[in-house]
Design a protein around this motif. Structure first.
Motif, PDB file in Angstrom:
ATOM      1  N   TYR A 222     -42.888 -26.975 -47.141  1.00  0.00           N
ATOM      2  CA  TYR A 222     -43.502 -26.866 -45.820  1.00  0.00           C
ATOM      3  C   TYR A 222     -43.854 -28.251 -45.277  1.00  0.00           C
ATOM      4  O   TYR A 222     -43.587 -28.547 -44.116  1.00  0.00           O
ATOM      5  N   ALA A 223     -44.432 -29.097 -46.117  1.00  0.00           N
ATOM      6  CA  ALA A 223     -44.796 -30.446 -45.681  1.00  0.00           C
ATOM      7  C   ALA A 223     -43.554 -31.244 -45.288  1.00  0.00           C
ATOM      8  O   ALA A 223     -43.556 -31.970 -44.290  1.00  0.00           O
TER       9      ALA A 223
ATOM     10  N   ARG B   8     -40.638 -30.004 -44.196  1.00  0.00           N
ATOM     11  CA  ARG B   8     -40.131 -29.450 -42.938  1.00  0.00           C
ATOM     12  C   ARG B   8     -40.986 -29.889 -41.756  1.00  0.00           C
ATOM     13  O   ARG B   8     -40.463 -30.194 -40.689  1.00  0.00           O
ATOM     14  N   LYS B   9     -42.286 -29.904 -41.963  1.00  0.00           N
ATOM     15  CA  LYS B   9     -43.191 -30.316 -40.890  1.00  0.00           C
ATOM     16  C   LYS B   9     -42.944 -31.780 -40.520  1.00  0.00           C
ATOM     17  O   LYS B   9     -42.872 -32.128 -39.343  1.00  0.00           O
ATOM     18  N   LYS B  10     -42.790 -32.631 -41.526  1.00  0.00           N
ATOM     19  CA  LYS B  10     -42.531 -34.054 -41.277  1.00  0.00           C
ATOM     20  C   LYS B  10     -41.185 -34.238 -40.580  1.00  0.00           C
ATOM     21  O   LYS B  10     -41.070 -35.032 -39.634  1.00  0.00           O
TER      22      LYS B  10
ATOM     23  N   PHE C 188     -39.676 -32.097 -38.657  1.00  0.00           N
ATOM     24  CA  PHE C 188     -39.834 -31.630 -37.284  1.00  0.00           C
ATOM     25  C   PHE C 188     -40.542 -32.671 -36.429  1.00  0.00           C
ATOM     26  O   PHE C 188     -40.142 -32.931 -35.297  1.00  0.00           O
ATOM     27  N   GLU C 189     -41.578 -33.291 -36.971  1.00  0.00           N
ATOM     28  CA  GLU C 189     -42.305 -34.328 -36.228  1.00  0.00           C
ATOM     29  C   GLU C 189     -41.400 -35.517 -35.924  1.00  0.00           C
ATOM     30  O   GLU C 189     -41.415 -36.050 -34.813  1.00  0.00           O
TER      31      GLU C 189
END
Length: 85
Positions: A29-30, A32-34, A36-37
Motif C-alpha cells: 500500500y505504501a 502504491r501510494k508513493k 501514485f503521488e
C-alpha cells in the motif's frame, strides 16, 4: 507441559504469519501510494508545461492578429489614397 509448549510455539508461529502478511500488505500500500503521488506530481509538471506552451501560442496568435489588423488598416488607407488620386 509439552502440549503447552507446542501450543505456545504454534501460537507464536501463527502470530508471526499474520504479522508478516499484514506487514507485506502495508508495504504494498505504501509503495502504491508513493507511486501514485509521484505520478500525480509528474502529471502536474506536464500540465504546467502544456499550459505555458498554450499561453505562448495564444500570445503569438494575438500578436500576429494585431499585425494582420495593422496591415489591413494600412492597405485600406492605401486603397483610399489611391482612389483619391
Amino acid at each position: 507441559m509439552t502440549e503447552l509448549l507446542v501450543a505456545s510455539i504454534a501460537l507464536i508461529i501463527f502470530a508471526f504469519i499474520i504479522y508478516s502478511s499484514y506487514s507485506a500488505q502495508n508495504a504494498k500500500y505504501a509503495q502504491r501510494k508513493k507511486a501514485f503521488e509521484l505520478k500525480e506530481q509528474h502529471m502536474e509538471k506536464t500540465m504546467e508545461k502544456i499550459r505555458s506552451e498554450i499561453n505562448l501560442i495564444e500570445k503569438e496568435v494575438a500578436d500576429t492578429q494585431e499585425k494582420i489588423d495593422e496591415l489591413d488598416i494600412d492597405s485600406v488607407e492605401d486603397d483610399v489614397n489611391s482612389k483619391d488620386s
